[in-house]
Scaffold this motif. Structure first.
Motif, PDB file in Angstrom:
ATOM      1  N   TYR A  12      14.451   9.077  11.082  1.00 16.02           N
ATOM      2  CA  TYR A  12      14.526   8.032  11.891  1.00 16.02           C
ATOM      3  C   TYR A  12      13.138   7.659  12.572  1.00 16.02           C
ATOM      4  O   TYR A  12      12.498   6.807  12.317  1.00 16.02           O
ATOM      5  CB  TYR A  12      15.553   7.853  12.907  1.00 16.02           C
ATOM      6  CG  TYR A  12      15.570   6.745  13.929  1.00 16.02           C
ATOM      7  CD1 TYR A  12      15.822   5.336  13.594  1.00 16.02           C
ATOM      8  CD2 TYR A  12      15.126   6.729  15.098  1.00 16.02           C
ATOM      9  CE1 TYR A  12      15.578   4.194  14.154  1.00 16.02           C
ATOM     10  CE2 TYR A  12      15.169   5.608  15.978  1.00 16.02           C
ATOM     11  CZ  TYR A  12      15.320   4.397  15.508  1.00 16.02           C
ATOM     12  OH  TYR A  12      15.039   3.288  16.202  1.00 16.02           O
ATOM     13  N   VAL A  13      12.776   8.588  13.330  1.00 19.44           N
ATOM     14  CA  VAL A  13      11.398   8.691  13.765  1.00 19.44           C
ATOM     15  C   VAL A  13      10.213   8.659  12.384  1.00 19.44           C
ATOM     16  O   VAL A  13       9.426   8.030  12.985  1.00 19.44           O
ATOM     17  CB  VAL A  13      11.155  10.264  14.746  1.00 19.44           C
ATOM     18  CG1 VAL A  13       9.864  10.083  15.158  1.00 19.44           C
ATOM     19  CG2 VAL A  13      12.114  10.085  15.871  1.00 19.44           C
ATOM     20  N   ASP A  18       5.908   8.007  12.190  1.00 15.86           N
ATOM     21  CA  ASP A  18       5.280   8.720  11.177  1.00 15.86           C
ATOM     22  C   ASP A  18       5.785  10.247  11.528  1.00 15.86           C
ATOM     23  O   ASP A  18       6.184  10.517  12.308  1.00 15.86           O
ATOM     24  CB  ASP A  18       3.919   8.735  11.059  1.00 15.86           C
ATOM     25  CG  ASP A  18       3.065   8.905  12.389  1.00 15.86           C
ATOM     26  OD1 ASP A  18       3.480   9.495  13.213  1.00 15.86           O
ATOM     27  OD2 ASP A  18       2.012   7.963  12.498  1.00 15.86           O
ATOM     28  N   HIS A  19       5.376  11.246  10.641  1.00 15.98           N
ATOM     29  CA  HIS A  19       5.559  12.592  10.495  1.00 15.98           C
ATOM     30  C   HIS A  19       4.995  12.964  11.740  1.00 15.98           C
ATOM     31  O   HIS A  19       5.362  13.986  12.728  1.00 15.98           O
ATOM     32  CB  HIS A  19       5.056  13.136   9.339  1.00 15.98           C
ATOM     33  CG  HIS A  19       5.746  14.938   9.619  1.00 15.98           C
ATOM     34  ND1 HIS A  19       6.974  15.263   9.485  1.00 15.98           N
ATOM     35  CD2 HIS A  19       4.683  15.775   9.569  1.00 15.98           C
ATOM     36  CE1 HIS A  19       6.730  16.586   9.535  1.00 15.98           C
ATOM     37  NE2 HIS A  19       5.726  16.942   9.637  1.00 15.98           N
ATOM     38  N   SER A  20       3.711  12.809  12.206  1.00 24.43           N
ATOM     39  CA  SER A  20       2.778  13.464  13.189  1.00 24.43           C
ATOM     40  C   SER A  20       3.749  13.022  14.741  1.00 24.43           C
ATOM     41  O   SER A  20       3.705  13.910  15.560  1.00 24.43           O
ATOM     42  CB  SER A  20       1.577  13.030  13.293  1.00 24.43           C
ATOM     43  OG  SER A  20       1.399  11.617  13.532  1.00 24.43           O
ATOM     44  N   THR A  21       4.119  11.934  14.549  1.00 27.18           N
ATOM     45  CA  THR A  21       5.148  11.552  15.985  1.00 27.18           C
ATOM     46  C   THR A  21       6.158  12.351  16.222  1.00 27.18           C
ATOM     47  O   THR A  21       6.493  12.880  17.268  1.00 27.18           O
ATOM     48  CB  THR A  21       5.576  10.027  15.831  1.00 27.18           C
ATOM     49  OG1 THR A  21       4.142   9.275  15.835  1.00 27.18           O
ATOM     50  CG2 THR A  21       6.268   9.509  17.138  1.00 27.18           C
ATOM     51  N   GLN A  53      11.942  12.842  25.565  1.00 31.52           N
ATOM     52  CA  GLN A  53      10.422  12.503  25.146  1.00 31.52           C
ATOM     53  C   GLN A  53      10.344  11.388  24.391  1.00 31.52           C
ATOM     54  O   GLN A  53       9.288  10.759  24.643  1.00 31.52           O
ATOM     55  CB  GLN A  53       9.977  13.931  24.193  1.00 31.52           C
ATOM     56  CG  GLN A  53      10.022  15.203  25.238  1.00 31.52           C
ATOM     57  CD  GLN A  53       9.093  14.937  26.262  1.00 31.52           C
ATOM     58  OE1 GLN A  53       7.840  14.589  26.002  1.00 31.52           O
ATOM     59  NE2 GLN A  53       9.539  15.437  27.578  1.00 31.52           N
ATOM     60  N   ALA A  54      11.252  11.136  23.536  1.00 29.79           N
ATOM     61  CA  ALA A  54      11.113   9.576  22.844  1.00 29.79           C
ATOM     62  C   ALA A  54      11.047   8.669  23.897  1.00 29.79           C
ATOM     63  O   ALA A  54      10.103   7.638  23.669  1.00 29.79           O
ATOM     64  CB  ALA A  54      12.195   9.382  21.780  1.00 29.79           C
ATOM     65  N   ALA A  55      11.769   8.552  24.835  1.00 34.32           N
ATOM     66  CA  ALA A  55      11.660   7.567  25.699  1.00 34.32           C
ATOM     67  C   ALA A  55      10.743   7.743  26.444  1.00 34.32           C
ATOM     68  O   ALA A  55       9.788   6.621  26.542  1.00 34.32           O
ATOM     69  CB  ALA A  55      12.694   7.982  27.015  1.00 34.32           C
TER      70      ALA A  55
END
Length: 179
Positions: A12-13, A18-21, A53-55
């Motif tokens: 999902y992320v 992207d992968h780096s995120t 952390q996503a928040a």
């Protein structure tokens, strides 16, 4: 938490960003690996750290992120459990049968799997009262899954969700009506 959830969160992320995120998210969450296995069960704290952390990275609340992820999960969940789903079921019927059919199977597959308990009562022909019970306090994920089911069954314009309690409690009640 089952590893499949982590693998789907990773995808999902990566799709949304992207992968780096994803790698930055794992690093910021203090996790030593992003190699989750669908055969393993991981500490709930790992998921809470990733969501937290996503928040922080997106500025969205953890509850909003859980809802969005819940919506995203539905096609994969339906694919995984398609053999257990009656083709005549729609959103309300799926909710009625999830605990007895899908969650029972999940618990049988691995004793470490602890999906929430869903108590669903049909209160009217086109209405159910869903009670989500889990110490994880992820009722927002359940709200997202209900929305995702409505979309999956092409009922998003006819399904009304009304959380009756806070979505971050151990016991969350949600009224779901089909118009």
């Amino acid at each position: 938490m089952h590893g499949t959830i982590f693998l789907l969160l990773k995808r999902y992320v990566q799709l949304q960003y992207d992968h780096s995120t994803w790698m930055q998210l794992v690093t910021n969450a203090g996790l030593s690996t992003d190699n989750f296995s669908h055969r393993e069960v991981y500490p709930d704290a790992h998921l809470f750290a990733l969501v937290g952390q996503a928040a922080a990275m997106t500025g969205l609340s953890p509850e909003k992120l859980q809802e969005k992820f819940g919506e995203y999960l539905v096609p994969d969940l339906m694919y995984m459990y398609h053999k257990l789903v009656d083709p005549d079921w729609r959103t309300l019927e799926m909710l009625e049968h999830t605990e007895a059919v899908m969650h029972t199977r999940v618990r049988q597959e691995h004793t470490g799997n602890k999906p929430p308990v869903l108590d669903v009562v049909r209160v009217a022909p086109n209405e159910v009262l869903l009670t989500y019970v889990s110490p994880r306090r992820m009722g927002a994920l359940a709200v997202g899954i209900v929305r995702g089911l409505a979309t999956y069954f092409d009922e998003e314009d006819r399904i009304v969700l009304e959380p009756l309690t806070s979505e971050n409690g151990e016991r969350v009640q949600i009224r779901v009506r089909r118009l």
